[in-house]
Design a protein around this motif. Sequence first.
Motif, short mmCIF file in Angstrom:
data_model
loop_
_atom_site.label_atom_id
_atom_site.label_comp_id
_atom_site.label_asym_id
_atom_site.label_seq_id
_atom_site.Cartn_x
_atom_site.Cartn_y
_atom_site.Cartn_z
N PRO A 251 92.35 -6.30 22.17
CA PRO A 251 92.33 -4.91 22.66
C PRO A 251 91.27 -4.66 23.72
CG PRO A 251 92.59 -4.94 20.29
CD PRO A 251 92.33 -6.36 20.70
N ALA A 252 90.09 -5.25 23.55
CA ALA A 252 89.01 -5.03 24.53
C ALA A 252 89.39 -5.58 25.90
CB ALA A 252 87.72 -5.69 24.04
N ALA A 253 90.17 -6.66 25.94
CA ALA A 253 90.58 -7.24 27.22
C ALA A 253 91.68 -6.41 27.86
CB ALA A 253 91.05 -8.68 27.02
N VAL A 254 92.68 -5.99 27.05
CA VAL A 254 93.80 -5.21 27.58
C VAL A 254 93.30 -3.94 28.25
CG1 VAL A 254 95.86 -3.89 26.94
CG2 VAL A 254 95.45 -6.13 25.91
N ASN A 255 92.36 -3.24 27.58
CA ASN A 255 91.88 -1.97 28.11
C ASN A 255 90.68 -2.12 29.04
OD1 ASN A 255 93.53 0.17 26.72
ND2 ASN A 255 92.83 -0.97 24.93
#
Length: 304
Positions: free
Chosen positions: A176-180
């Motif tokens: 999630p941290a990479a996607v956003n």
Amino acid sequence: MPSDLRAVIFMLISTFSLSLNGLMGKVLSQSFSTDVLGFLRFFLPALIMLGILAYQGWAFPTRDTARPIIIRALCVVGSQMCFLYALTTLTLVESVVLFSTGPLFIPVLEKLLYRTPLKGITLFCLGMTFCGVILQAGGTGDIAMRPELLTGLAAGLFNALSQVTLFKGAKSGLPPAAVNGWCFLLAALIIAPFASLTVSQQGDLMLPDAPLTTAAIITGVTVLALSIASTQMFRVMAYKLAHSGSQLSPLIFTNLVFAFIWQISFFNDTLSQTKILGIGLIVLATLINTFVPRWQAKQTQRMA
């Protein structure tokens, strides 16, 4: 619906954080121009999420995962800028109501872009939430198509496009941290030239008649950044457990309930009977869309 309640819980945390995002955006819109505040809304959460990513271990987009991130960054910029403009000209509740029309577009967009089948219960719940939105907005007779209202609806459309691409990005395997984080960093870079031009024209980062103290602004910006990061992180976690974005889309409307609470608490607004009825319809639609499919699945298993 998801096979367990974790997706629902994650989505509700996300919508609560989104409501804080709207509240802080409304308060800070008196101290920052639209593009400067937009840059802060992208850049600061990107720092938080990329900091989490650095702790977890760097993950970079590949050729396949970069496309939805780029498309979503453009959609996020369009959605947030329209939403911020609406906040400066409309009340918090009006802005959130129009922004929250996004889920009404999601099933249609998924059908057009990805050929995802439309389920009857999803359409039924979306119809109920649409009626709730109309009631909370004051009824069709009270809504004139002013530019700010159309801008708010545009924010909802861009939000729907953002959610559709976010669902695909959540299934890409990136954390999630990479996607956003990469999405918001790209969005900040897109809006940075406009924010820089505004700052150079104003001669200061804040508006000259900013009513808040420095301490209040720092607190507000911090809460804004944390709430945005929380919104995006928990939403990706929810979508990872869902089968399609439209299955969770009615839950996004719970943001309206939280927004009314903030409106009453901070802006001395009162609820009319039609607005209470609108909230009731949205809550009922959320409960139906969350629990009825689970009950039907259990009944099917018992009969098998």
